[in-house]
Design an enzyme around this catalytic site. Sequence first.
Site, PDB file in Angstrom:
ATOM      1  N   LYS A  86      16.412  14.587 -48.917  1.00 18.14           N
ATOM      2  CA  LYS A  86      15.357  15.698 -49.379  1.00 18.14           C
ATOM      3  C   LYS A  86      15.504  16.881 -48.541  1.00 18.14           C
ATOM      4  O   LYS A  86      15.263  18.058 -49.150  1.00 18.14           O
ATOM      5  CB  LYS A  86      13.984  15.038 -48.984  1.00 18.14           C
ATOM      6  CG  LYS A  86      13.507  14.022 -50.044  1.00 18.14           C
ATOM      7  CD  LYS A  86      12.468  13.656 -49.992  1.00 18.14           C
ATOM      8  CE  LYS A  86      11.959  12.352 -50.853  1.00 18.14           C
ATOM      9  NZ  LYS A  86      10.363  12.013 -50.894  1.00 18.14           N
ATOM     10  N   ASP A 101       6.023  15.732 -54.079  1.00 19.77           N
ATOM     11  CA  ASP A 101       5.383  14.806 -53.355  1.00 19.77           C
ATOM     12  C   ASP A 101       3.642  15.307 -53.044  1.00 19.77           C
ATOM     13  O   ASP A 101       2.860  14.296 -52.995  1.00 19.77           O
ATOM     14  CB  ASP A 101       6.013  14.546 -52.130  1.00 19.77           C
ATOM     15  CG  ASP A 101       7.215  13.541 -52.339  1.00 19.77           C
ATOM     16  OD1 ASP A 101       7.236  12.769 -53.379  1.00 19.77           O
ATOM     17  OD2 ASP A 101       8.128  13.419 -51.510  1.00 19.77           O
ATOM     18  N   LEU A 127       0.519   4.994 -48.022  1.00 20.37           N
ATOM     19  CA  LEU A 127       1.624   5.544 -48.874  1.00 20.37           C
ATOM     20  C   LEU A 127       2.237   4.582 -49.580  1.00 20.37           C
ATOM     21  O   LEU A 127       3.216   4.670 -50.497  1.00 20.37           O
ATOM     22  CB  LEU A 127       2.352   6.605 -48.109  1.00 20.37           C
ATOM     23  CG  LEU A 127       2.072   7.942 -48.222  1.00 20.37           C
ATOM     24  CD1 LEU A 127       0.563   8.365 -48.130  1.00 20.37           C
ATOM     25  CD2 LEU A 127       2.678   8.992 -47.479  1.00 20.37           C
TER      26      LEU A 127
HETATM   27  P1  NAP Z   1      10.696   8.211 -42.076  1.00 20.97           P
HETATM   28  O1  NAP Z   1      10.627   9.735 -42.276  1.00 20.97           O
HETATM   29  O2  NAP Z   1      11.652   7.322 -41.657  1.00 20.97           O
HETATM   30  O3  NAP Z   1       9.326   8.092 -41.012  1.00 20.97           O
HETATM   31  C1  NAP Z   1       8.859   6.892 -40.556  1.00 20.97           C
HETATM   32  C2  NAP Z   1       7.654   6.976 -39.832  1.00 20.97           C
HETATM   33  O4  NAP Z   1       7.404   5.580 -39.460  1.00 20.97           O
HETATM   34  C3  NAP Z   1       7.891   7.530 -38.544  1.00 20.97           C
HETATM   35  O5  NAP Z   1       6.536   8.271 -38.258  1.00 20.97           O
HETATM   36  C4  NAP Z   1       8.238   6.617 -37.550  1.00 20.97           C
HETATM   37  O6  NAP Z   1       7.819   6.724 -36.174  1.00 20.97           O
HETATM   38  C5  NAP Z   1       7.374   5.498 -37.683  1.00 20.97           C
HETATM   39  N1  NAP Z   1       7.725   4.188 -37.407  1.00 20.97           N
HETATM   40  C6  NAP Z   1       8.733   3.404 -37.869  1.00 20.97           C
HETATM   41  N2  NAP Z   1       8.997   2.229 -37.447  1.00 20.97           N
HETATM   42  C7  NAP Z   1       7.830   2.098 -36.652  1.00 20.97           C
HETATM   43  C8  NAP Z   1       7.274   1.091 -35.649  1.00 20.97           C
HETATM   44  N3  NAP Z   1       7.898   0.066 -35.542  1.00 20.97           N
HETATM   45  N4  NAP Z   1       6.243   1.315 -34.926  1.00 20.97           N
HETATM   46  C9  NAP Z   1       5.570   2.584 -35.071  1.00 20.97           C
HETATM   47  N5  NAP Z   1       5.920   3.727 -35.962  1.00 20.97           N
HETATM   48  C10 NAP Z   1       7.041   3.517 -36.611  1.00 20.97           C
HETATM   49  O7  NAP Z   1      10.027   7.688 -43.446  1.00 20.97           O
HETATM   50  P2  NAP Z   1       9.128   8.708 -44.598  1.00 20.97           P
HETATM   51  O8  NAP Z   1      10.172   9.206 -45.620  1.00 20.97           O
HETATM   52  O9  NAP Z   1       7.999   9.384 -43.920  1.00 20.97           O
HETATM   53  O10 NAP Z   1       8.306   7.213 -45.460  1.00 20.97           O
HETATM   54  C11 NAP Z   1       7.218   6.939 -44.482  1.00 20.97           C
HETATM   55  C12 NAP Z   1       6.466   5.848 -45.706  1.00 20.97           C
HETATM   56  O11 NAP Z   1       5.994   6.364 -46.587  1.00 20.97           O
HETATM   57  C13 NAP Z   1       7.639   4.809 -46.275  1.00 20.97           C
HETATM   58  O12 NAP Z   1       6.952   3.417 -46.252  1.00 20.97           O
HETATM   59  C14 NAP Z   1       7.603   5.162 -47.685  1.00 20.97           C
HETATM   60  O13 NAP Z   1       8.080   3.991 -48.618  1.00 20.97           O
HETATM   61  C15 NAP Z   1       6.566   5.868 -47.755  1.00 20.97           C
HETATM   62  N6  NAP Z   1       6.346   6.771 -49.086  1.00 20.97           N
HETATM   63  C16 NAP Z   1       5.721   6.598 -50.261  1.00 20.97           C
HETATM   64  C17 NAP Z   1       5.779   7.819 -51.083  1.00 20.97           C
HETATM   65  C18 NAP Z   1       4.989   7.437 -52.378  1.00 20.97           C
HETATM   66  O14 NAP Z   1       5.351   8.111 -53.474  1.00 20.97           O
HETATM   67  N7  NAP Z   1       4.046   6.589 -52.524  1.00 20.97           N
HETATM   68  C19 NAP Z   1       6.395   8.753 -50.681  1.00 20.97           C
HETATM   69  C20 NAP Z   1       7.159   9.212 -49.771  1.00 20.97           C
HETATM   70  C21 NAP Z   1       7.227   8.014 -48.844  1.00 20.97           C
HETATM   71  P3  NAP Z   1       8.867   7.360 -35.154  1.00 20.97           P
HETATM   72  O15 NAP Z   1       8.979   8.730 -35.259  1.00 20.97           O
HETATM   73  O16 NAP Z   1       8.259   7.250 -33.547  1.00 20.97           O
HETATM   74  O17 NAP Z   1      10.344   6.948 -35.328  1.00 20.97           O
END
Ligand code: NAP
Length: 289
Positions: free
Chosen positions: A70, A106, A226
């Site tokens: 992205k 988004d 989400l």
């Molecule tokens: P990302 O950039 O990889 O960010 C992951 C986030 O989760 C970070 O804040 C990370 O914290 C935290 N995290 C991961 N493992 C953790 C743990 N064990 N304990 C505490 N915090 C943890 O992912 P993203 O793209 O933002 O996506 C996040 C979620 O949103 C996903 O589940 C995705 O499926 C969902 N999503 C949904 C839509 C929709 O259309 N509904 C669209 C986009 C995303 P750190 O910074 O400390 O690593």
Amino acid sequence: MIDGHTRTCGLIGNPVEHTMSPVIHNSLAEKLSHNLVYVPFKVEEGQILSAVEGAAALNLLGLNVTVPYKSQVMEGLVQVDELAKKIGAVNTLVRTEGGFKGYNTDMPGLYRAMRSEGIELEGEEAVLLGAGGAARAVAFLCADRGASKVYMLNRSLEKAREVAGEVNQKTGRECIYPMALSDYRELPDRKFLAIQATSVGLYPDVDRSVIEDRDFYRKIHTGYDLIYKPSTTRFMKLVKDNGGQAFHGLKMLLYQGIIAYELWNGVSVSEEMALEVYEILKEKMGIKE
Ligand code: NAP
């Protein structure tokens, strides 16, 4: 019927096998009698810029972009919309003179999803869990739509500080407050809207939530996760068990797709049709509620 006039749209990312986007776009094309197909394209690491160039050469009508491209994809575009520039992420490419223009659907998608559930942001005090790519867009949305205060809780405090600083600076509002996830007990004693934007609880890791403590959930009047797979996450269950209402992220997925489809085809999709497509999505995913 695919024929010589069929236009192609698709999704570029890696992985792409799990995607539900073809259901959204191919259903819309069928309902609107557009001669269009939407297919997934798995793009290997290091190939994103050649993929965009190739898509332009093949005259594809439009593309969605997903993890992990992205931000990277922006380099290969001839133009980037102001909102996408501000957010620093593009999830939709629209064919334009000489290549593609990038948009972020988004954030408006989440807004439309929240509105359709009756969730307001204006004047709200919210808790945002996470500081990754999705949480960044949510933070922009909250700041942009007049939330009064957003506590951004993240495992890595440094990352929350970075994102909060950037959003506050770019929106000219001091509304995002970064906090370490482990400090959630320091949240004021009141009721919040909570938006769950971490990847914790995502299938197949369905038995986990980023915070387990019930005292936290007693402060949540509405929880918006989400994640949409599973359709009831552990976070949602904890919110409901403690008296709040909870929603999954499938409508966000639906509306980001609908806005992309509108951009590609220059049409406006009615709310009625959006909800018909939502029913098809739910059926494909085996979601009953
Ligand atoms: P990302 O950039 O990889 O960010 C992951 C986030 O989760 C970070 O804040 C990370 O914290 C935290 N995290 C991961 N493992 C953790 C743990 N064990 N304990 C505490 N915090 C943890 O992912 P993203 O793209 O933002 O996506 C996040 C979620 O949103 C996903 O589940 C995705 O499926 C969902 N999503 C949904 C839509 C929709 O259309 N509904 C669209 C986009 C995303 P750190 O910074 O400390 O690593």
